[in-house]
Write a protein that holds these residues in place. Structure first.
Motif, short mmCIF file in Angstrom:
data_model
loop_
_atom_site.label_atom_id
_atom_site.label_comp_id
_atom_site.label_asym_id
_atom_site.label_seq_id
_atom_site.Cartn_x
_atom_site.Cartn_y
_atom_site.Cartn_z
N TYR A 19 -4.04 -7.88 -8.56
CA TYR A 19 -5.19 -7.06 -8.14
C TYR A 19 -4.68 -5.67 -7.79
N SER A 20 -5.46 -4.66 -8.13
CA SER A 20 -5.11 -3.29 -7.76
C SER A 20 -6.37 -2.48 -7.54
N SER A 21 -6.30 -1.54 -6.60
CA SER A 21 -7.45 -0.70 -6.32
C SER A 21 -7.01 0.49 -5.48
N LEU A 54 -2.58 4.74 -9.22
CA LEU A 54 -2.50 3.31 -9.55
C LEU A 54 -1.75 3.09 -10.85
N LYS A 60 1.58 0.81 -10.97
CA LYS A 60 1.57 -0.45 -11.72
C LYS A 60 2.65 -0.46 -12.80
N ILE A 105 -2.06 -2.97 -3.91
CA ILE A 105 -1.73 -3.84 -5.04
C ILE A 105 -1.26 -5.20 -4.52
N ILE A 165 0.62 -7.89 -12.18
CA ILE A 165 -0.38 -7.37 -11.25
C ILE A 165 -1.55 -8.35 -11.15
N CYS A 210 -3.36 3.51 -2.39
CA CYS A 210 -3.42 2.46 -3.41
C CYS A 210 -3.06 1.14 -2.75
N ARG A 214 -12.65 -3.11 -8.34
CA ARG A 214 -11.80 -1.95 -8.09
C ARG A 214 -12.61 -0.79 -7.53
N THR A 243 0.86 -1.18 0.00
CA THR A 243 0.00 0.00 0.00
C THR A 243 0.89 1.24 0.00
#
Length: 203
Positions: free
Chosen positions: A124-126, A108, A112, A197, A122, A195, A188, A85
């Motif tokens: 998962y990302s949000s 993000l 990324k 990830i 990647i 962030c 997301r 994070t």
């Protein structure tokens, strides 16, 4: 040791790497059994040794963030996971970032890009903490830009990191529960104060 203790309470096996002696002592007091007082470099971990690594609000403190991400890639076993994070949005920069020793905040997309450049896929990302950007902007960023901020005191730092009580706590829990449902469904969140990830070491 706060996050490490939370992971332990969730049933995960954790070894905490904490460079500061005070932080290491506090982690032991919290009940974290395995604490290494070192950095990931000075701990002398073997390459391709660690199955998963979590760096929570760490990367923004590293000037050469890509070099650090490549270092973590070297430590992970093939297919190992990196969870991280970081604070979001450079336009939210404030006195707290200066005093916290941050070099940058992220979006993000740029995070990324740096992770892929460092050898990660990647998963998962949000964004998370969707309620924070507007609060940070008006309570921290705007006063900083208008030169109305003062240096933080120990009391103000403690207040910033304490949980709200009463109705404030209930409102935050509603936000957190909504975000957790989104994350569990691998959906997301479009904006937030941080962030998050999860990334896999590419073969």
């Amino acid at each position: 040791g706060f996050v490490a203790k939370g992971l332990l309470d969730a049933g995960l096996e954790v070894v905490l790497v904490e460079p500061g002696p005070t932080g290491a002592i506090n982690a032991k007091k919290r009940g974290v059994p395995y604490v290494i007082c070192a950095t990931s470099h000075t701990a002398q971990f073997k390459p391709r040794f660690i199955p998963s690594i979590g760096v929570f609000d760490v990367v923004e403190h590293i000037e050469d963030d890509i070099g650090f991400l490549k270092h973590l890639w070297e430590l992970l076993v093939p297919g190992g996971m990196l969870y991280l994070t970081v604070p979001a949005y450079q336009f939210l920069w404030s006195q707290e970032d200066v005093e916290g020793g941050h070099f940058r905040r992220y979006t993000l997309s740029n995070l990324k890009k740096k992770m892929r450049h460092s050898g990660f896929d990647i998963s998962y990302s949000s964004y998370i903490f969707s309620y924070l950007p507007i609060l940070i902007f008006f309570l921290r960023t705007l006063p900083y830009k208008l030169k109305l901020t003062k240096s933080s005191t120990s009391d103000s730092i403690k207040q910033d990191h304490s949980s709200p009580k009463g109705i404030g706590s209930k409102i935050l829990n509603l936000f957190h529960n909504w975000e957790l449902k989104k994350i569990r469904a691998r959906k997301r969140i479009p904006l937030g104060g941080s962030c998050i990830i999860a990334a896999k070491k590419a073969d």
